[in-house]
Design a protein around this motif. Structure first.
Motif, PDB file in Angstrom:
ATOM      1  N   ILE A   1       2.607   6.474   6.474  1.00  0.00           N
ATOM      2  CA  ILE A   1       3.271   5.186   6.231  1.00  0.00           C
ATOM      3  C   ILE A   1       2.394   4.292   5.353  1.00  0.00           C
ATOM      4  O   ILE A   1       2.869   3.661   4.396  1.00  0.00           O
ATOM      5  CB  ILE A   1       3.595   4.494   7.569  1.00  0.00           C
ATOM      6  N   ILE A   2       1.099   4.249   5.667  1.00  0.00           N
ATOM      7  CA  ILE A   2       0.175   3.423   4.879  1.00  0.00           C
ATOM      8  C   ILE A   2       0.095   3.936   3.445  1.00  0.00           C
ATOM      9  O   ILE A   2       0.113   3.154   2.478  1.00  0.00           O
ATOM     10  CB  ILE A   2      -1.220   3.418   5.535  1.00  0.00           C
TER      11      ILE A   2
ATOM     12  N   LEU B   1       4.082   2.468  -2.979  1.00  0.00           N
ATOM     13  CA  LEU B   1       5.146   1.536  -3.349  1.00  0.00           C
ATOM     14  C   LEU B   1       4.566   0.279  -3.997  1.00  0.00           C
ATOM     15  O   LEU B   1       5.105  -0.224  -4.998  1.00  0.00           O
ATOM     16  CB  LEU B   1       5.967   1.170  -2.115  1.00  0.00           C
ATOM     17  N   ALA B   2       3.455  -0.206  -3.442  1.00  0.00           N
ATOM     18  CA  ALA B   2       2.820  -1.397  -4.019  1.00  0.00           C
ATOM     19  C   ALA B   2       2.349  -1.114  -5.442  1.00  0.00           C
ATOM     20  O   ALA B   2       2.502  -1.956  -6.343  1.00  0.00           O
ATOM     21  CB  ALA B   2       1.650  -1.833  -3.142  1.00  0.00           C
TER      22      ALA B   2
ATOM     23  N   HIS C   1       2.347   5.630   1.733  1.00  0.00           N
ATOM     24  CA  HIS C   1       3.572   5.318   1.002  1.00  0.00           C
ATOM     25  C   HIS C   1       3.683   3.824   0.704  1.00  0.00           C
ATOM     26  O   HIS C   1       4.244   3.436  -0.336  1.00  0.00           O
ATOM     27  CB  HIS C   1       4.794   5.804   1.787  1.00  0.00           C
ATOM     28  N   ALA C   2       3.152   2.997   1.592  1.00  0.00           N
ATOM     29  CA  ALA C   2       3.147   1.556   1.324  1.00  0.00           C
ATOM     30  C   ALA C   2       2.269   1.242   0.111  1.00  0.00           C
ATOM     31  O   ALA C   2       2.643   0.431  -0.755  1.00  0.00           O
ATOM     32  CB  ALA C   2       2.658   0.798   2.556  1.00  0.00           C
TER      33      ALA C   2
END
Length: 257
Positions: free
Chosen positions: A16-17, A23-24, A19-20
């Motif tokens: 999750i981190i 995305l950023a 992919h975050a």
């Protein structure tokens, strides 16, 4: 098994981190050089599944053979160093001298001697993993108190009994921990070796897409190579939970603390 479940949750949180951050980066750069995560996964869904599977299986086969051969050789080396002290002194000197040598620098030599075939790629993976495993297993065996050897022998244990009940249980957790550390490096070496003299494997797939400036294909290959590494990591955790249950108990206590 509780610690294994926690490992899975940690991996999920890590994904999750990651992919975050991905995305950023996409929102910040807004360039085709860094496509959005959903664009890559949507592209993967439309790719030739059999072609991707073939590349993935080829890479998995190469790294699987490399890990297997390196594990067997390192077990033989480390056990020989403990059971036969004279051999151990010689091997320790050799390992001490050769361990710091950057194995990737030997790639041209291995290719010149072995050609561009499958053997070269497997040999490079073995060279990367072998020394880390051998050193970790040797140190774990050397850490066994002498009293444990005396007790085991006093109970009438043969050499096989000594291996089964004392040496292997002591060396196995260290070997699995060393494998975790070595997996990332081994996959990196696999990628490098697959960019030479082959048309199969995820390394070739990624570099070919890069040369074609097909960034979605390139990131699809990177994602698959990363998933392969994560899968191997999970497999090692599962093996530890099954083969070394006392390690899981210790980790559970550490988590509760």
């Amino acid at each position: 098994m509780k610690s294994f479940s926690r490992h899975l949750l940690q991996l999920l949180l890590g994904a999750i981190i990651l992919h975050a951050l991905w995305l950023a980066g996409y929102l910040l750069i807004r360039s085709e050089v860094l496509p959005a995560p959903w664009a890559v996964y949507a592209h993967m869904a439309h790719l030739n599944g059999s072609d991707l599977l073939a590349h993935t299986l080829t890479s998995l086969q190469r790294i699987g053979w490399g890990i297997l051969i390196a594990t067997v050789l390192s077990a033989i080396l480390s056990l020989s160093m403990i059971l036969y002290p004279r051999v151990g002194r010689t091997l320790s000197t050799f390992i001490y001298f050769t361990y710091p040598i950057p194995k990737l620098a030997l790639l041209p030599v291995v290719m010149l001697l072995g050609g561009l075939g499958e053997a070269t790629k497997v040999v490079m993976i073995v060279l990367i993993i072998l020394f880390q495993l051998a050193v970790s297993m040797r140190d774990a065996l050397l850490a066994i108190p002498e009293e444990h050897f005396a007790v085991t022998r006093s109970l009438g244990a043969s050499t096989w009994g000594l291996l089964r009940h004392l040496l292997l249980p002591a060396a196995l957790p260290a070997a699995l921990s060393a494998l975790r550390i070595a997996i990332g490096t081994a996959i990196s070496v696999l990628f490098v070796t697959e960019t030479y003299g082959t048309t199969e494997g995820l390394g070739y797939y990624i570099s070919d897409a890069w040369m074609r400036i097909d960034y979605l294909d390139m990131y699809a290959g990177i994602a698959l190579l990363s998933l392969m590494g994560v899968g191997l990591f999970i497999l090692i955790d599962l093996l530890e939970a099954i083969l070394c249950p006392w390690q899981s108990i210790g980790k559970d206590k550490a988590y509760r603390a």
